[in-house]
Design an enzyme around this catalytic site. Structure first.
Site, mmCIF file in Angstrom:
data_model
loop_
_atom_site.group_PDB
_atom_site.id
_atom_site.type_symbol
_atom_site.label_atom_id
_atom_site.label_comp_id
_atom_site.label_asym_id
_atom_site.label_seq_id
_atom_site.Cartn_x
_atom_site.Cartn_y
_atom_site.Cartn_z
ATOM 1 N N HIS A 136 10.115 8.753 23.281
ATOM 2 C CA HIS A 136 11.085 8.334 22.580
ATOM 3 C C HIS A 136 11.432 6.824 22.974
ATOM 4 C CE1 HIS A 136 14.374 9.115 19.833
ATOM 5 N NE2 HIS A 136 15.482 8.401 20.845
ATOM 6 N N GLU A 148 8.091 12.305 22.244
ATOM 7 C CA GLU A 148 9.544 11.868 22.137
ATOM 8 C C GLU A 148 10.252 12.515 23.426
ATOM 9 O OE1 GLU A 148 10.971 10.332 19.931
ATOM 10 O OE2 GLU A 148 10.204 10.764 17.830
ATOM 11 N N SER A 151 16.644 6.704 16.572
ATOM 12 C CA SER A 151 17.197 7.913 17.022
ATOM 13 C C SER A 151 18.384 8.189 16.257
ATOM 14 C CB SER A 151 17.451 7.442 18.553
ATOM 15 O OG SER A 151 17.813 8.515 19.424
#
Length: 460
Positions: A388, A328, A204
């Site tokens: 995610h 995600e 990330s």
């Protein structure tokens, strides 16, 4: 030798390692030597919060690094997104006075190995606002049992790390990670690592930092391979976007929009005004907000560190493992009940930048391995899916943690966690060790990992 105390952590055969700043004593836990909160830079306070990292003060007495302790950079509490429990990857709440020497690393090393081992340096995510390298999900024990030296890094967050200021260097959080990698080069051999076999791994925000490192001449030679998990190599703010954040924050804090002005604001108050900052429209001059309003911070385009977007700035290729999860954006939509185009949001935040980085690395002669993590969490009735961050516990081998399991936890309720962990670690360890995750480099077909249920593939 004193018999080990009963309790959560079994301590035996403590090892002392001489670092460039002073000796540290770790703990021996079931064949792995662990060292917690070893400083790589001085703790920045006052005006120094907005300066480049400086070396820590040296010490001569053996520093106790055997027990986990709070070492989080000042940050708001981010242990939940909506109804989703994220305590395993967030760490404890930050409290003034608890988190000393937070520009530090944790190190896991196989005990008594005869040869130097490959090294992986992990840069955590958290939207450039939160996160902690010492979080439970990032325990390096499992990867160390595969013969790796594991290093997790803390860096400055929020305004201290990323606020654009006219009288301070930009991208101070990035400069922190650069300093940590320099520390690894100078010290990791003492822990049993090979400074010539270093892989930097980010997820990330951490993966966006990795992309920026690939573009920085100052980072050349500090690592030989890179892993980008759900990053955005097109995710840097323009100076105009960053200045808008600075002006809004200065107005909210009642100070001048300079490092000297913000130096008068304490950490607690700085966190508060950042948390209270309303949604800013950062689409300026036709350039969209790469964070889509999820965070007021990102790396800033800067001639001294990132002259153009990272995917457009790298000048040489290397071994690169880069990918995304299938769903995600579900992390931001499902637990909060927000409406939104999940596929478009996923592409804008992570898919396009990851694909651009992969193309750039391949064009420069690097060996690029692309993946899509498709294992679907059963949380929220299965709606969370391959969201995610869901791959992180499988990479670190921490999917067994109770806080990750349950109907409102990241992994939901599942019975195939061990099999998925084995497959993911086989790929990641193979790449870190030999540059071979198990499929050919520069393959147009993206390798899908952790497949359990049919999923719709996110275009990249």
């Amino acid at each position: 030798m004193r018999a080990p105390d009963a309790g959560q952590h079994r301590l035996e055969w403590p090892r002392v390692v001489a670092t460039t700043h002073g000796p540290v004593r770790g703990a021996h836990r079931h064949g792995i030597d662990v060292f917690h909160a070893v400083p790589y830079a001085a703790t920045p306070t006052g005006r120094a919060r907005f300066a480049a990292p400086a070396p820590p003060e040296s010490w001569t007495r053996v520093r106790d690094a055997s027990i986990p302790r709070p070492s989080m950079a000042p940050a708001p509490t981010r242990d939940r997104i909506g109804d989703l429990d994220l305590t395993a990857i967030s760490g404890p709440p930050w409290r003034p006075g608890d988190h000393q020497d937070y520009l530090a690393v944790d190190v896991w090393a196989p005990a008594a190995v005869p040869e130097r081992r490959p090294v992986v340096v992990f840069v955590h995510g958290g939207g450039f606002i939160g996160g902690w390298g010492g979080a439970a999900a990032y325990d390096g024990t499992s990867l160390a049992r595969h013969g790796l030296i594991v290093v997790t890094v803390n860096y400055r967050l929020g305004a201290a790390g990323w606020l654009h200021l006219p009288d301070a260097p930009d991208n101070r959080g990035l400069l922190d990670v650069l300093a940590a990698l320099s520390w690894v080069r100078e010290n990791i051999e003492e822990f049993g690592g090979d400074p010539g076999r270093v892989t930097v791994l980010g997820q990330s925000a951490g993966a966006t930092i990795v992309a920026a490192l690939l573009a920085m001449p100052a980072a050349k030679g500090l690592f030989q391979r890179a892993i980008s998990q759900s990053g955005n190599a097109l995710g840097a703010f323009t100076p105009a976007q960053a200045e808008k954040v600075t002006e809004a924050l200065a107005t909210a804090a009642g100070v001048e929009a300079t490092a000297d002005g913000f130096a008068a604001v304490g950490d607690r108050d700085l966190i508060r005004v950042v948390s209270e900052l309303g949604g800013l429209d950062l689409t300026i001059g036709g350039v969209p907000d790469p964070m889509l309003g999820l965070s007021p911070f990102a790396p800033v385009l800067d001639p001294a560190s990132i002259p153009t977007q990272p995917a457009e700035s790298i000048t040489s290729g290397m071994d690169l493992l880069a990918g995304v999860t299938t769903d995600e954006a579900n992390l931001y939509l499902v637990p909060t009940g927000r409406d939104g185009d999940a596929e478009a949001m996923s592409r804008a935040l992570f898919g396009l930048g990851t694909a651009a980085l992969a193309r750039a690395n391949t064009a420069l002669g690097g060996r690029t391995f692309r993946y899509e993590f498709a294992w679907r969490s059963g949380a929220f009735g299965g709606a969370l899916g391959a969201a995610h961050t869901v791959e992180l516990p499988f990479v670190f081998g921490t999917a067994h943690l109770p806080s990750l399991r349950g109907p409102r936890s990241l992994l939901g309720i599942a019975d195939d966690l061990e099999q998925v962990t084995a497959a993911v670690q086989r790929a990641w360890v193979g790449f870190i060790r030999d540059g071979d995750p198990g499929w050919p480099p520069n393959d147009p077909a993206i390798r899908r990992l952790g497949v359990r249920l049919p999923v719709q593939r996110m275009a990249g």
